[in-house]
Motif scaffolding. Structure first.
Motif, PDB file in Angstrom:
ATOM      1  N   ASP A  30      11.225   7.302   3.028  1.00 39.29           N
ATOM      2  CA  ASP A  30      11.934   8.427   2.495  1.00 39.29           C
ATOM      3  C   ASP A  30      11.274   9.384   1.630  1.00 39.29           C
ATOM      4  O   ASP A  30      11.782  10.189   1.238  1.00 39.29           O
ATOM      5  CB  ASP A  30      13.176   7.922   1.529  1.00 39.29           C
ATOM      6  N   ASP A  31       9.932   9.188   1.666  1.00 41.45           N
ATOM      7  CA  ASP A  31       9.192   9.962   0.794  1.00 41.45           C
ATOM      8  C   ASP A  31       8.454  11.123   1.717  1.00 41.45           C
ATOM      9  O   ASP A  31       7.899  11.028   2.648  1.00 41.45           O
ATOM     10  CB  ASP A  31       7.926   9.273   0.406  1.00 41.45           C
ATOM     11  N   LYS A  32       8.852  12.249   1.298  1.00 45.27           N
ATOM     12  CA  LYS A  32       8.585  13.631   2.141  1.00 45.27           C
ATOM     13  C   LYS A  32       7.613  14.555   1.283  1.00 45.27           C
ATOM     14  O   LYS A  32       7.685  15.708   1.113  1.00 45.27           O
ATOM     15  CB  LYS A  32       9.843  14.382   2.342  1.00 45.27           C
ATOM     16  N   SER A  33       6.787  13.651   0.506  1.00 48.02           N
ATOM     17  CA  SER A  33       6.045  14.447  -0.435  1.00 48.02           C
ATOM     18  C   SER A  33       4.545  15.051   0.255  1.00 48.02           C
ATOM     19  O   SER A  33       4.058  15.967  -0.239  1.00 48.02           O
ATOM     20  CB  SER A  33       5.448  13.552  -1.463  1.00 48.02           C
TER      21      SER A  33
ATOM     22  N   ARG B  14       3.808  17.044  -2.778  1.00 45.26           N
ATOM     23  CA  ARG B  14       4.841  17.687  -3.842  1.00 45.26           C
ATOM     24  C   ARG B  14       5.723  16.619  -4.382  1.00 45.26           C
ATOM     25  O   ARG B  14       5.874  15.546  -3.754  1.00 45.26           O
ATOM     26  CB  ARG B  14       5.736  18.595  -2.862  1.00 45.26           C
ATOM     27  N   ASN B  15       6.296  16.971  -5.435  1.00 48.95           N
ATOM     28  CA  ASN B  15       7.318  16.131  -6.294  1.00 48.95           C
ATOM     29  C   ASN B  15       8.803  16.303  -5.475  1.00 48.95           C
ATOM     30  O   ASN B  15       8.808  17.361  -4.687  1.00 48.95           O
ATOM     31  CB  ASN B  15       7.593  16.477  -7.723  1.00 48.95           C
ATOM     32  N   PRO B  16       9.671  15.470  -5.767  1.00 50.28           N
ATOM     33  CA  PRO B  16      11.029  15.695  -4.936  1.00 50.28           C
ATOM     34  C   PRO B  16      11.765  17.088  -5.266  1.00 50.28           C
ATOM     35  O   PRO B  16      12.414  17.703  -4.534  1.00 50.28           O
ATOM     36  CB  PRO B  16      11.929  14.667  -5.572  1.00 50.28           C
ATOM     37  N   ASP B  17      11.245  17.671  -6.410  1.00 48.72           N
ATOM     38  CA  ASP B  17      11.792  19.003  -6.747  1.00 48.72           C
ATOM     39  C   ASP B  17      11.046  20.086  -6.066  1.00 48.72           C
ATOM     40  O   ASP B  17      11.271  21.278  -6.575  1.00 48.72           O
ATOM     41  CB  ASP B  17      11.936  19.244  -8.513  1.00 48.72           C
ATOM     42  N   GLY B  18       9.999  19.808  -5.472  1.00 46.37           N
ATOM     43  CA  GLY B  18       9.341  21.076  -4.907  1.00 46.37           C
ATOM     44  C   GLY B  18       7.928  21.324  -5.528  1.00 46.37           C
ATOM     45  O   GLY B  18       7.130  21.924  -5.063  1.00 46.37           O
ATOM     46  N   THR B  19       7.691  21.059  -6.789  1.00 46.35           N
ATOM     47  CA  THR B  19       6.630  21.179  -7.532  1.00 46.35           C
ATOM     48  C   THR B  19       5.330  20.408  -7.197  1.00 46.35           C
ATOM     49  O   THR B  19       5.526  19.318  -6.527  1.00 46.35           O
ATOM     50  CB  THR B  19       6.935  20.999  -9.023  1.00 46.35           C
TER      51      THR B  19
ATOM     52  N   ASP C 259       0.782  -1.275   0.022  1.00 43.57           N
ATOM     53  CA  ASP C 259      -0.087  -0.161  -0.036  1.00 43.57           C
ATOM     54  C   ASP C 259       0.874   1.264  -0.061  1.00 43.57           C
ATOM     55  O   ASP C 259       0.307   2.441  -0.034  1.00 43.57           O
ATOM     56  CB  ASP C 259      -0.804   0.079   1.204  1.00 43.57           C
ATOM     57  N   GLY C 260       2.181   1.100   0.223  1.00 46.00           N
ATOM     58  CA  GLY C 260       3.125   2.314   0.261  1.00 46.00           C
ATOM     59  C   GLY C 260       3.344   2.683   1.515  1.00 46.00           C
ATOM     60  O   GLY C 260       4.124   3.916   1.800  1.00 46.00           O
TER      61      GLY C 260
END
Length: 188
Positions: A77-80, A100-105, A50-51
């Motif tokens: 490690d997912d900080k989204s 958010r995506n890893p690049d912040g978008t 399930d993630g």
């Protein structure tokens, strides 16, 4: 004598006007944890693949403003993910999920959530899916998210009404952990 009678009649009104609503009491309890991080565990709805299951779950009450509280929710490690709570002038709370995506978008699916229909309880606030969520995610039209808080725990919950879907993560408020880094899209 008239002045004393007038004062006696107004005094109870002033006390009532200063009484905090349940949503304000909830807000105050949550804001007391500002700057702190806690580890959580899935207590309902977790399943392999399930993630979430098997990953370290952390909530960090990172930002507490007068009308907004931001709580990043890290899954391994997912900080989204960040839960964003707002309190409006009528003391009604709303919840948005900022992804958010890893690049912040912003991710394609973000800013969904709901608004309480009333001031709730001091230890429970519910957020039925709003119109924006229903339009973006039709399957989530019957979603209800809720938070609970007491001296020992904070829970994040999701129920999809009309289905078996229920997801609950309980965070132990009795044990702070090292505060994690910033969520994606936020500077330190």
């Amino acid at each position: 004598m008239k002045a004393l009678l007038y004062l006696a009649l107004l005094l109870p009104v002033n006390f009532l006007a200063q009484e905090k609503t349940n949503s304000e009491k909830f807000w105050t309890q949550l804001a007391a944890h500002c700057g702190k991080a806690y580890e959580g565990e899935i207590i309902s709805g977790g399943a392999e693949g399930d993630g979430f299951t098997g990953k370290k779950l952390i909530m960090h009450v990172r930002s507490c403003e007068k009308k907004e509280i931001k709580i990043p929710f890290f899954v391994g490690d997912d900080k989204s993910r960040t839960w964003v709570l707002h309190i409006n002038p009528d003391k009604i709370l709303s919840l948005k999920h900022d992804h958010r995506n890893p690049d912040g978008t912003e991710e394609k699916v973000t800013q969904y959530g709901g608004t309480s229909s009333n001031v709730g309880l001091e230890n429970l606030q519910m957020f039925p899916a709003d119109a924006h969520t229903t339009q973006m995610l039709p399957k989530a039209a019957t979603n209800i998210w809720w938070f609970t808080i007491d001296s020992e725990s904070f829970t994040y919950n999701l129920r999809r009404v009309g289905s078996d879907r229920l997801f609950t993560v309980r965070f132990d408020l009795t044990k702070t952990i090292e505060t994690p880094g910033a969520p994606w899209g936020t500077k330190n």
